[in-house]
Design a protein around this motif. Structure first.
Motif, PDB file in Angstrom:
ATOM      1  N   ASN A  34       0.826  -1.203   0.000  1.00 16.17           N
ATOM      2  CA  ASN A  34       0.000   0.000   0.000  1.00 16.17           C
ATOM      3  C   ASN A  34       0.862   1.255   0.000  1.00 16.17           C
ATOM      4  N   ARG A  35       0.483   2.225  -0.883  1.00 14.54           N
ATOM      5  CA  ARG A  35       1.112   3.535  -0.981  1.00 14.54           C
ATOM      6  C   ARG A  35       2.596   3.447  -1.369  1.00 14.54           C
ATOM      7  N   VAL A  36       2.945   2.483  -2.201  1.00 12.08           N
ATOM      8  CA  VAL A  36       4.306   2.374  -2.736  1.00 12.08           C
ATOM      9  C   VAL A  36       4.238   2.664  -4.227  1.00 12.08           C
ATOM     10  N   SER A  37       4.869   3.759  -4.660  1.00  7.27           N
ATOM     11  CA  SER A  37       4.818   4.172  -6.054  1.00  7.27           C
ATOM     12  C   SER A  37       5.857   3.416  -6.878  1.00  7.27           C
ATOM     13  N   GLN A  38       5.772   3.608  -8.178  1.00  8.52           N
ATOM     14  CA  GLN A  38       6.724   2.964  -9.077  1.00  8.52           C
ATOM     15  C   GLN A  38       8.123   3.525  -8.880  1.00  8.52           C
ATOM     16  N   ALA A  39       8.211   4.826  -8.613  1.00  6.38           N
ATOM     17  CA  ALA A  39       9.521   5.439  -8.389  1.00  6.38           C
ATOM     18  C   ALA A  39      10.184   4.877  -7.129  1.00  6.38           C
ATOM     19  N   THR A  40       9.390   4.677  -6.062  1.00  7.73           N
ATOM     20  CA  THR A  40       9.933   4.124  -4.820  1.00  7.73           C
ATOM     21  C   THR A  40      10.402   2.693  -5.030  1.00  7.73           C
ATOM     22  N   ALA A  41       9.579   1.891  -5.742  1.00 12.57           N
ATOM     23  CA  ALA A  41       9.971   0.509  -6.000  1.00 12.57           C
ATOM     24  C   ALA A  41      11.221   0.435  -6.863  1.00 12.57           C
ATOM     25  N   SER A  42      11.344   1.325  -7.835  1.00 14.85           N
ATOM     26  CA  SER A  42      12.533   1.339  -8.686  1.00 14.85           C
ATOM     27  C   SER A  42      13.777   1.717  -7.896  1.00 14.85           C
ATOM     28  N   CYS A  43      13.604   2.600  -6.929  1.00 13.60           N
ATOM     29  CA  CYS A  43      14.730   2.975  -6.073  1.00 13.60           C
ATOM     30  C   CYS A  43      15.222   1.786  -5.249  1.00 13.60           C
ATOM     31  N   VAL A  44      14.284   1.010  -4.695  1.00 13.90           N
ATOM     32  CA  VAL A  44      14.663  -0.155  -3.879  1.00 13.90           C
ATOM     33  C   VAL A  44      15.330  -1.212  -4.748  1.00 13.90           C
ATOM     34  N   THR A  45      14.739  -1.500  -5.922  1.00 15.22           N
ATOM     35  CA  THR A  45      15.299  -2.549  -6.777  1.00 15.22           C
ATOM     36  C   THR A  45      16.630  -2.145  -7.388  1.00 15.22           C
ATOM     37  N   ALA A  46      16.870  -0.834  -7.546  1.00 14.68           N
ATOM     38  CA  ALA A  46      18.171  -0.392  -8.050  1.00 14.68           C
ATOM     39  C   ALA A  46      19.268  -0.635  -7.014  1.00 14.68           C
ATOM     40  N   THR A  47      18.923  -0.473  -5.735  1.00 19.20           N
ATOM     41  CA  THR A  47      19.906  -0.701  -4.668  1.00 19.20           C
ATOM     42  C   THR A  47      20.068  -2.182  -4.381  1.00 19.20           C
ATOM     43  N   TYR A  48      18.954  -2.916  -4.363  1.00 18.80           N
ATOM     44  CA  TYR A  48      18.973  -4.361  -4.110  1.00 18.80           C
ATOM     45  C   TYR A  48      18.264  -5.045  -5.283  1.00 18.80           C
ATOM     46  N   PRO A  49      18.985  -5.479  -6.312  1.00 15.95           N
ATOM     47  CA  PRO A  49      18.356  -5.996  -7.542  1.00 15.95           C
ATOM     48  C   PRO A  49      17.555  -7.279  -7.366  1.00 15.95           C
ATOM     49  N   SER A  50      17.651  -7.945  -6.221  1.00 18.70           N
ATOM     50  CA  SER A  50      16.880  -9.181  -6.011  1.00 18.70           C
ATOM     51  C   SER A  50      16.454  -9.269  -4.561  1.00 18.70           C
ATOM     52  N   PRO A  51      15.405 -10.004  -4.248  1.00 20.07           N
ATOM     53  CA  PRO A  51      14.985 -10.170  -2.845  1.00 20.07           C
ATOM     54  C   PRO A  51      16.053 -10.837  -1.994  1.00 20.07           C
ATOM     55  N   GLN A  52      16.836 -11.738  -2.592  1.00 18.70           N
ATOM     56  CA  GLN A  52      17.867 -12.429  -1.827  1.00 18.70           C
ATOM     57  C   GLN A  52      18.929 -11.459  -1.318  1.00 18.70           C
ATOM     58  N   LEU A  53      19.303 -10.485  -2.131  1.00 18.35           N
ATOM     59  CA  LEU A  53      20.292  -9.491  -1.688  1.00 18.35           C
ATOM     60  C   LEU A  53      19.746  -8.646  -0.544  1.00 18.35           C
ATOM     61  N   LEU A  54      18.442  -8.312  -0.604  1.00 21.97           N
ATOM     62  CA  LEU A  54      17.849  -7.530   0.483  1.00 21.97           C
ATOM     63  C   LEU A  54      17.770  -8.355   1.761  1.00 21.97           C
ATOM     64  N   LEU A  55      17.461  -9.630   1.639  1.00 21.55           N
ATOM     65  CA  LEU A  55      17.434 -10.498   2.831  1.00 21.55           C
ATOM     66  C   LEU A  55      18.828 -10.653   3.434  1.00 21.55           C
ATOM     67  N   GLN A  56      19.822 -10.733   2.590  1.00 23.15           N
ATOM     68  CA  GLN A  56      21.196 -10.791   3.114  1.00 23.15           C
ATOM     69  C   GLN A  56      21.564  -9.515   3.846  1.00 23.15           C
ATOM     70  N   ALA A  57      21.084  -8.369   3.352  1.00 21.53           N
ATOM     71  CA  ALA A  57      21.350  -7.103   4.045  1.00 21.53           C
ATOM     72  C   ALA A  57      20.635  -7.064   5.389  1.00 21.53           C
ATOM     73  N   TYR A  58      19.404  -7.597   5.433  1.00 23.50           N
ATOM     74  CA  TYR A  58      18.696  -7.671   6.719  1.00 23.50           C
ATOM     75  C   TYR A  58      19.465  -8.558   7.695  1.00 23.50           C
ATOM     76  N   LYS A  59      19.975  -9.648   7.193  1.00 19.91           N
ATOM     77  CA  LYS A  59      20.694 -10.584   8.069  1.00 19.91           C
ATOM     78  C   LYS A  59      21.986  -9.985   8.587  1.00 19.91           C
ATOM     79  N   ALA A  60      22.595  -9.138   7.777  1.00 16.12           N
ATOM     80  CA  ALA A  60      23.859  -8.526   8.211  1.00 16.12           C
ATOM     81  C   ALA A  60      23.659  -7.401   9.201  1.00 16.12           C
ATOM     82  N   ALA A  61      22.419  -6.872   9.310  1.00 16.42           N
ATOM     83  CA  ALA A  61      22.171  -5.776  10.260  1.00 16.42           C
ATOM     84  C   ALA A  61      22.298  -6.289  11.686  1.00 16.42           C
ATOM     85  N   SER A  62      22.705  -5.387  12.589  1.00 11.11           N
ATOM     86  CA  SER A  62      22.992  -5.799  13.969  1.00 11.11           C
ATOM     87  C   SER A  62      21.771  -5.806  14.872  1.00 11.11           C
TER      88      SER A  62
END
Length: 406
Positions: A333-361
């Protein structure tokens, strides 16, 4: 004295008149004869032309005769080919019309109101001994649905059959549907529950309950157990307490195991009216199933090959997965195409984002991981923000399917 000469007067006698008429007729005859001679002279051809023989026809050579025969044969073959082509076209047209007619008849037979005429509700004779079965029979008769009283493989059960004319050479055949409804008393259901509990505790041991044995052997049936209770809610609660105190188990666990592992649904019904409602619902569902399956299997003519319904086509080489990842984020809800493109540009796949979550302290750091990402839009630059960042984190890491993301 002068003597005057008197003019001489001639008298015409009758004989002279006759002579004049004869001479006039002779003149007329001579003139007509002359005209006839002239006519004969103009019409009659000369004697030399009459006596000239007619010219003889020119004889054709053998090659010319053969060429004419070949042309005639070719014309005849062309006419026969044209006639055969028209006949094939007529036959193909008849076949197409027959196919369309058969397809229309088949589609018409699959309509629920017509398919109901092919279904037969098969009732076990043991059910007739129970008080209230006349409610079921009366309802089926009022709907003009076919039913038969015949021995069933399971006691106190109801099954369905349908007529299939094309499967019988000498008449209509019948095929059994996969639905099975069996009525149980509370004591019989407790026996089933006890048998299931032993199967769960012993991890796969075969059941000793006759009902469960029969259901396990007929794995192709989709079984439904109707437990007849009065005052359903109170009696179900009491039934669960009885099972817990007597066998030390949870009735809800038994119901979940039957549903997930054995594909057996259990309903607690209050009297024969609810039994009748359930049987009618299953019958209507069976009548709608063929047309629904045909609709789901056939390709829709207006769905072209490519992107449709805002979807993304993924090729075998993986091309398009990034667009799918962006579409998944936009479903929040309330996620625009520009916001989604920003997230996918930083983390091109869900697996990379999950790895970043796992690396957080810490948990707080994971929630705010995407908050500071800059979103490039037509207006002023902005950030993803902590709210959207938290929702994306919950969507990818939560284990509760009923969790509210907002």
């Amino acid at each position: 004295m002068t003597t005057l000469n008197k003019p001489t007067i001639w008298e015409i006698s009758d004989s002279d008149t006759e002579v004049d008429e004869e001479s006039r007729s002779d003149l007329e005859f001579n003139d007509s004869a002359k005209d006839s001679r002239v006519t004969n002279v103009l019409v009659r051809p000369p004697s030399d032309e009459r006596d000239r023989p007619s010219p003889a026809k020119k004889r054709r050579s053998k090659e010319e005769i053969e060429a004419d025969k070949e042309k005639a044969r070719q014309r005849r073959e062309a006419r026969e080919k044209h006639r055969a082509a028209k006949e094939r076209e007529k036959q193909e047209k008849r076949k197409q019309q027959q196919k369309r007619k058969e397809a229309a008849q088949h589609l018409n037979s699959l309509k629920p109101e017509n398919y109901l005429k092919c279904l037969t509700v098969c009732i076990d004779p043991a059910l007739l001994q129970q008080q209230g079965c006349d409610v079921l029979l009366g309802t089926l008769s009022s709907f003009d649905w076919r039913y038969s009283i015949q021995q069933q493989p399971f006691t106190n059960s109801i099954t369905w059959t349908r007529d299939v004319p094309q499967q019988a050479e000498d008449g209509e055949g019948t095929v059994a549907e996969d639905q099975l409804v069996q009525l149980l008393s509370p004591s019989e259901f407790l026996d089933v529950a006890m048998s299931v509990k032993k199967m769960i505790d012993n991890e796969g041991e075969e059941s000793v309950c006759p009902i469960m044995k029969g259901l396990n052997q007929d794995a192709g049936k989709v079984a439904t157990l109707l437990v007849t209770l009065s005052q359903t809610e109170y009696r179900r609660h009491a039934l669960g307490e009885t099972f817990q105190s007597k066998y030390g188990g949870d009735i809800e666990e038994i119901l979940v195991y039957l549903q997930l592992d054995k594909n057996i649904s259990v309903f607690f019904v209050d009297g024969w009216q609810e039994v009748t409602d359930h049987v009618c619902a299953v019958t209507k569902s069976l009548s709608k199933r063929p047309l629904k399956q045909l609709t789901e299997q056939s390709e829709l003519p207006f769905c072209v090959d490519g992107s449709w319904a805002s979807g993304v086509r993924v090729e075998k080489d993986g091309c398009g997965l990034k667009q799918v990842w962006s579409k998944q984020i936009q479903q929040l809800n309330r996620v625009s195409q520009a916001t989604a493109s920003c997230v996918t540009a930083t983390y091109p796949s869900p697996q990379l984002l999950l790895q970043a979550y796992k690396a957080a302290s810490s948990e707080e750091e994971r929630k705010k991981l995407l908050a500071d990402l800059a979103v490039k839009g037509e207006g002023k630059d902005r950030r993803v923000g902590p709210e959207i960042s938290t929702r994306v984190y919950r969507c990818l890491t939560a284990h509760n399917p009923e969790l509210v993301l907002d």
